[in-house]
Design a protein around this motif. Sequence first.
Motif, mmCIF file in Angstrom:
data_model
loop_
_atom_site.group_PDB
_atom_site.id
_atom_site.type_symbol
_atom_site.label_atom_id
_atom_site.label_comp_id
_atom_site.label_asym_id
_atom_site.label_seq_id
_atom_site.Cartn_x
_atom_site.Cartn_y
_atom_site.Cartn_z
ATOM 1 N N PHE A 273 49.154 33.138 58.875
ATOM 2 C CA PHE A 273 50.378 32.896 59.635
ATOM 3 C C PHE A 273 50.849 31.480 59.324
ATOM 4 N N PRO A 274 51.888 31.350 58.486
ATOM 5 C CA PRO A 274 52.326 30.019 58.048
ATOM 6 C C PRO A 274 52.750 29.134 59.211
ATOM 7 N N VAL A 275 52.100 28.002 59.320
ATOM 8 C CA VAL A 275 52.462 26.981 60.308
ATOM 9 C C VAL A 275 52.524 25.666 59.543
ATOM 10 N N GLU A 276 53.652 24.982 59.650
ATOM 11 C CA GLU A 276 53.896 23.803 58.823
ATOM 12 C C GLU A 276 52.763 22.794 58.902
ATOM 13 N N GLU A 277 52.271 22.536 60.128
ATOM 14 C CA GLU A 277 51.249 21.507 60.272
ATOM 15 C C GLU A 277 49.891 21.939 59.733
ATOM 16 N N GLU A 278 49.740 23.229 59.425
ATOM 17 C CA GLU A 278 48.472 23.725 58.894
ATOM 18 C C GLU A 278 48.519 23.932 57.376
ATOM 19 N N LEU A 279 49.645 23.622 56.743
ATOM 20 C CA LEU A 279 49.784 23.866 55.310
ATOM 21 C C LEU A 279 48.717 23.129 54.509
ATOM 22 N N VAL A 280 48.480 21.864 54.835
ATOM 23 C CA VAL A 280 47.487 21.073 54.105
ATOM 24 C C VAL A 280 46.095 21.684 54.262
ATOM 25 N N GLU A 281 45.782 22.167 55.454
ATOM 26 C CA GLU A 281 44.476 22.787 55.679
ATOM 27 C C GLU A 281 44.327 24.059 54.854
ATOM 28 N N SER A 282 45.400 24.836 54.767
ATOM 29 C CA SER A 282 45.365 26.051 53.947
ATOM 30 C C SER A 282 45.182 25.691 52.478
ATOM 31 N N GLU A 283 45.850 24.637 52.043
ATOM 32 C CA GLU A 283 45.713 24.184 50.660
ATOM 33 C C GLU A 283 44.283 23.718 50.381
ATOM 34 N N GLN A 284 43.697 23.024 51.329
ATOM 35 C CA GLN A 284 42.326 22.545 51.154
ATOM 36 C C GLN A 284 41.340 23.709 51.082
ATOM 37 N N LEU A 285 41.555 24.726 51.916
ATOM 38 C CA LEU A 285 40.696 25.912 51.858
ATOM 39 C C LEU A 285 40.823 26.586 50.500
ATOM 40 N N CYS A 286 42.032 26.676 50.000
ATOM 41 C CA CYS A 286 42.277 27.269 48.691
ATOM 42 C C CYS A 286 41.494 26.542 47.603
ATOM 43 N N ILE A 287 41.596 25.237 47.566
ATOM 44 C CA ILE A 287 40.910 24.457 46.534
ATOM 45 C C ILE A 287 39.397 24.536 46.700
ATOM 46 N N TYR A 288 38.936 24.510 47.930
ATOM 47 C CA TYR A 288 37.501 24.641 48.198
ATOM 48 C C TYR A 288 36.965 25.944 47.603
ATOM 49 N N LEU A 289 37.703 27.048 47.817
ATOM 50 C CA LEU A 289 37.246 28.350 47.327
ATOM 51 C C LEU A 289 37.294 28.425 45.801
ATOM 52 N N ILE A 290 38.323 27.837 45.201
ATOM 53 C CA ILE A 290 38.398 27.818 43.740
ATOM 54 C C ILE A 290 37.219 27.035 43.165
ATOM 55 N N GLU A 291 36.972 25.860 43.723
ATOM 56 C CA GLU A 291 35.872 25.026 43.231
ATOM 57 C C GLU A 291 34.530 25.739 43.397
ATOM 58 N N LYS A 292 34.356 26.385 44.532
ATOM 59 C CA LYS A 292 33.100 27.086 44.788
ATOM 60 C C LYS A 292 32.943 28.271 43.843
ATOM 61 N N PHE B 274 47.218 26.698 39.610
ATOM 62 C CA PHE B 274 46.645 27.430 38.485
ATOM 63 C C PHE B 274 47.349 27.136 37.168
ATOM 64 N N PHE B 275 48.606 26.745 37.209
ATOM 65 C CA PHE B 275 49.297 26.356 35.989
ATOM 66 C C PHE B 275 48.794 25.013 35.476
ATOM 67 N N ASN B 276 48.681 24.057 36.380
ATOM 68 C CA ASN B 276 48.482 22.670 35.973
ATOM 69 C C ASN B 276 47.070 22.121 36.129
ATOM 70 N N TYR B 277 46.329 22.588 37.119
ATOM 71 C CA TYR B 277 45.044 21.959 37.426
ATOM 72 C C TYR B 277 43.833 22.841 37.132
ATOM 73 N N TYR B 278 44.036 24.162 37.144
ATOM 74 C CA TYR B 278 42.966 25.105 36.787
ATOM 75 C C TYR B 278 43.527 26.132 35.800
ATOM 76 N N PRO B 279 44.060 25.657 34.671
ATOM 77 C CA PRO B 279 44.725 26.577 33.741
ATOM 78 C C PRO B 279 43.787 27.636 33.175
ATOM 79 N N LYS B 280 44.287 28.861 33.177
ATOM 80 C CA LYS B 280 43.569 30.013 32.598
ATOM 81 C C LYS B 280 42.201 30.257 33.238
#
Length: 221
Positions: A103-122, A160-166
Amino acid sequence: MEHSKFVEEVKSQLESEHKDLPVGRNGRDDNDLILWFLRDRKFLVQATVSKLAKALEWRRDFGVDKITDVSIRRMAATGKAYLHTSPDVEGRPVVIVVAAKHFPVEEELVESEQLCIYLIEKALSQLPPGGDKMLGIFYLRGFKSRNGDLKFMKFLIDVFFNYYPKRMGQVLFVDAPYIFQPGWNMVRPWLKSYANLVRFCSVAEVREQYFTPATVPVDFM
């Protein structure tokens, strides 16, 4: 041997032009990372230096290495995205997004982004020997317009285009409802050739084609 020559050229140029960038694992002297970006840029040294420098600046500014289990705990508890405990049948780590729980909430966008990166890294940390790509599954059953989030999608595409390409081997859109189509029509041009990685499929196809009976994610049982 030929590849090592290109790696050393990139490393030398980064050392000369970007001394402020971090070193070590996922740093400007990380041979594996340099080689990955060289492959992405078809072994063009200057193009690799430019793209990798921007990626390393982003990692530093975003604080990728400071994201921890604790810092993403609240967002992870929503269950809207997680790393599956087993790889798919090709051995790829699997990140699953349950769209109806977002559920998009403006103040939670950064937290969602951090979760995304955490999962990619893991996920990338769990690549098998010789493996280099992950599988992304967007479970869209129950998706409503209130779950749509163009800002986050733009972030994800940029990542995925710029920081984790392919690094994304394939993306599955599972049980997409009709209401999802307008959003997809808007996002698809942003993906360019990456749109070819997307497959629309059913829960049964995910269960039967991507996992064994013992490794099927709970959401698809």
